[in-house]
Scaffold this active site. Structure first.
Site, short mmCIF file in Angstrom:
data_model
loop_
_atom_site.label_atom_id
_atom_site.label_comp_id
_atom_site.label_asym_id
_atom_site.label_seq_id
_atom_site.Cartn_x
_atom_site.Cartn_y
_atom_site.Cartn_z
N ALA A 77 39.67 24.17 59.52
CA ALA A 77 39.42 23.02 59.58
C ALA A 77 38.78 22.96 60.99
CB ALA A 77 40.02 21.69 59.23
N LYS A 78 37.55 22.16 61.34
CA LYS A 78 37.15 22.15 62.89
C LYS A 78 37.85 20.83 63.31
CE LYS A 78 33.39 22.49 66.13
NZ LYS A 78 33.69 21.32 66.78
N TRP A 79 38.53 20.67 64.18
CA TRP A 79 39.22 19.64 64.74
C TRP A 79 38.31 18.81 65.88
CZ3 TRP A 79 43.50 18.40 61.99
CH2 TRP A 79 43.91 19.16 60.89
#
Length: 368
Positions: free
Chosen positions: A28-30
């Site tokens: 996931a891209k935080w």
């Protein structure tokens, strides 16, 4: 501090692609602050993407990392703040404050967390030349059973799972998906990973402009949306035009220019809905351009007011803040799409802004 990988380190970066590529490791891209953690015994240093130290703003996180990490290691990850079951970038931004008393207060009221997704060094060994798959395996071993507020970022090599995450995790405040080639060494400050971000479009009122640094052509357009009370709120800017297009936009918008506070001259600024942008009370009451912040400092944020009569369509990836309260804005610079002569300015409201289906952040991190 004596480690096999020493600060400052500029983190490895990702370039945008339109779809999730095959054959990668997916995460996931935080939506937080990129942060490299250097620990050598009792000494812990947090370095930002630009190399500036972050530790003084997150004292509770420094202590947690000292307790939970191996005695000698270097990690790459993200500092985040969660509220109400989702990431809150506004609350995270407020943690960057010059007053030590305010920092201590916020450490208790909006505590931070660290999500680790790469391991650059362990003990006496540098891992930067090792492939991504090996660094991930070592990271999983190092952080097995780690306790909050330190987390191991979930990862998968299944593209279908990554596609499911892309749709579900946005409701927890995440930005999209990052794809990493399994054989990739850690390449400092190079865009060798891939990112797929959410993109939506919105029709916005063009209510002002800033000049480009090269001269009297458009540098950026100031965008607005109407709230439920009928007030035009500043939601961000769109920029990155080719030079020829900057000059064309300047010519197109010239008939709409208004004199006033934004242009620092004239008598008609009061007619503009953002005429009081320089007043602190007005900034508190609504979203206005040009307000001072800890990010801008003394930077000149003056702008040229335009009669709010034209509408353009822009693309954006993420909106932060509450649309219901009229305080939402684009998280990043929006991207120009086209003029919308078929839309009236009054029709450009927050109602058109999509809200992602809610998804609890704890489910993403496996924390309850």
């Amino acid at each position: 501090m004596r480690l096999p990988v020493m600060p400052p380190v500029k983190p490895m970066l990702a370039k945008a692609v339109p779809e999730i590529p095959a054959g990668m490791q997916y995460e996931a891209k935080w939506d937080g602050f990129r942060c490299l953690v250097f620990r050598d015994g009792e000494e812990v240093m947090l370095g930002s993407r630009t190399g500036k130290p972050l530790g003084r703003y997150f004292p509770e996180l420094v202590e947690a990392l000292r307790e939970r990490l191996p005695r000698r290691c270097v990690l790459d990850g993200e500092v985040v703040v969660a509220r109400g079951g989702r990431l809150d970038f506004d609350a995270l931004s407020e943690r960057i404050h010059p007053a030590a008393s305010r920092v201590r207060l916020l450490a208790g009221t909006t505590p931070s967390s660290y999500v680790a997704f790469d391991l650059l060094a362990l003990g006496e060994e540098s891992l930067v030349a090792r492939p991504q798959r090996e660094r991930r395996e070592r990271l999983e071993g190092v952080l097995a059973g780690v306790a909050p507020p330190v987390y191991l970022a979930p990862a998968t090599d299944d593209r279908a799972v990554a596609g499911e995450w892309f749709g579900r995790f946005e409701g927890a405040g995440l930005d999209g998906i990052v794809a990493k080639p399994p054989g990739l060494p850690y390449r400092e400050n190079q865009r060798v990973m891939f990112k797929v971000k959410h993109e939506r479009t919105a029709d916005c009122v063009v209510a002002g402009l800033r000049f480009h640094k090269s001269g009297p052509v458009v540098g950026s357009l100031l965008l607005g949306l109407y709230d439920e009370e009928g007030a035009l709120q500043h939601v961000g800017v769109c920029a990155a035009f080719p030079m020829k297009r900057r000059a064309e936009l300047m010519e197109e918008l010239e008939p709409l220019r208004m004199d006033g506070p934004g242009a620092r001259s004239g008598q008609h600024g009061a007619e503009h809905p953002w005429a009081h942008w320089a007043e602190a009370e007005a900034q508190e009451a609504g979203r206005l351009p040009g307000g001072p912040s800890r990010w801008t400092g003394t930077k000149d944020l003056s702008w040229v007011p335009l009669r709010p009569e034209r509408v353009c369509e822009v693309a954006y990836d993420h909106m932060e803040g509450s649309a219901a309260s009229g305080r939402a804005r684009f998280r990043h610079t929006a991207r120009w799409r086209r003029w919308r002569p078929d839309r009236t300015p009054e029709s450009c409201t927050y109602a058109q802004v999509d809200e992602p289906v809610r998804y609890e952040l704890g489910a993403v991190l496996g924390d309850g």
